[in-house]
Enzyme design. Structure first.
Site, PDB file in Angstrom:
ATOM      1  N   ASP A 114       0.883  -1.167   0.000  1.00  0.00           N
ATOM      2  CA  ASP A 114       0.000   0.000   0.000  1.00  0.00           C
ATOM      3  C   ASP A 114       0.922   1.218   0.000  1.00  0.00           C
ATOM      4  O   ASP A 114       1.451   1.603   1.036  1.00  0.00           O
ATOM      5  CB  ASP A 114      -0.891  -0.017   1.238  1.00  0.00           C
ATOM      6  CG  ASP A 114      -1.846   1.163   1.277  1.00  0.00           C
ATOM      7  OD1 ASP A 114      -2.247   1.646   0.205  1.00  0.00           O
ATOM      8  OD2 ASP A 114      -2.194   1.604   2.393  1.00  0.00           O
ATOM      9  N   ASP A 132      -2.278   0.841   7.284  1.00  0.00           N
ATOM     10  CA  ASP A 132      -1.579   0.681   6.013  1.00  0.00           C
ATOM     11  C   ASP A 132      -1.070  -0.752   5.831  1.00  0.00           C
ATOM     12  O   ASP A 132      -1.031  -1.269   4.723  1.00  0.00           O
ATOM     13  CB  ASP A 132      -0.427   1.682   5.904  1.00  0.00           C
ATOM     14  CG  ASP A 132      -0.945   3.113   5.906  1.00  0.00           C
ATOM     15  OD1 ASP A 132      -1.487   3.540   4.874  1.00  0.00           O
ATOM     16  OD2 ASP A 132      -0.828   3.787   6.942  1.00  0.00           O
ATOM     17  N   GLU A 163      -1.649  -1.344  -5.027  1.00  0.00           N
ATOM     18  CA  GLU A 163      -2.891  -0.621  -5.281  1.00  0.00           C
ATOM     19  C   GLU A 163      -2.654   0.421  -6.374  1.00  0.00           C
ATOM     20  O   GLU A 163      -1.626   1.096  -6.378  1.00  0.00           O
ATOM     21  CB  GLU A 163      -3.348   0.057  -3.993  1.00  0.00           C
ATOM     22  CG  GLU A 163      -4.707   0.695  -4.081  1.00  0.00           C
ATOM     23  CD  GLU A 163      -5.152   1.238  -2.736  1.00  0.00           C
ATOM     24  OE1 GLU A 163      -6.219   0.840  -2.285  1.00  0.00           O
ATOM     25  OE2 GLU A 163      -4.417   2.076  -2.159  1.00  0.00           O
TER      26      GLU A 163
END
Length: 190
Positions: free
Chosen positions: A7, A140, A67
């Site tokens: 992430d 996260d 992502e």
């Protein structure tokens, strides 16, 4: 298959490592790389690169999932996020690790069953799927694990996240657990 989920963030980057075999998913590692926002961007890029290289070297994953960027109103934040993402991708490619990307909506849907889930719902499901006992999982890191799980489900054609988890009930039963355990997070129009 061993998967690292990332992430990307310009101040906090989450990393999660899972291993999937015989329909079971095992947690190997998770954590966050925290950086000072006043640190020059070039230094932060180097820190992210070094951290990802270390994890790739340690776990020797088959693939890295990341992502995709979303576009916000702040162009500076979007540009910084793009630089971090590019750094992660280059680290993986330099280590001969394939990179795959998923949108935030795809990730949420694969883990919770809904693309509009909250961060808390995603974190709850990640902890449930991976049988994690700790309540102190950085957001996260949880997101990074969700990204890795999303890739696992995509590769193995699994949707609805808990098909490989031995539990009583089905996905709805799990949502009921979430609601029962988190009444303050439920919005009701009365």
């Amino acid at each position: 298959m061993r998967i690292i989920g990332v992430d990307p963030g310009s101040v906090v980057t989450g990393i999660g490592v899972i291993e999937a075999a015989d329909g079971k998913v095992k947690l190997l590692d998770y954590g966050v790389l925290k950086m000072n926002s006043k640190m020059p961007m070039t230094v932060r890029l180097k820190k992210v690169y070094d951290c990802v290289i270390r994890k790739l070297s340690e776990y020797k994953p088959d693939e890295l999932a990341i992502e995709t960027q979303f576009y916000g109103k702040n162009i500076q934040s979007t540009l910084k996020l793009g630089q971090i993402k590019g750094t992660v991708i280059i680290a993986a490619l330099n280590s001969y690790v394939n990179v795959v990307e998923y949108s935030p909506r795809e990730i949420k849907k694969s883990v919770t069953g809904s693309g509009a889930s909250s961060k808390q719902q995603v974190q709850y499901m990640v902890k449930t799927i991976l049988s994690m006992r700790s309540d102190n999982i950085p957001g996260d890191a949880s997101d990074a694990l969700a990204i890795a799980l999303c890739h696992n489900y995509s590769v193995n054609g699994i949707h609805g996240s808990l098909k490989n988890k031995k539990q009583k009930g089905n996905l709805r039963g799990t949502w009921k657990e979430f609601i029962d355990n988190n009444p303050s997070k439920i919005y009701s129009k009365k």
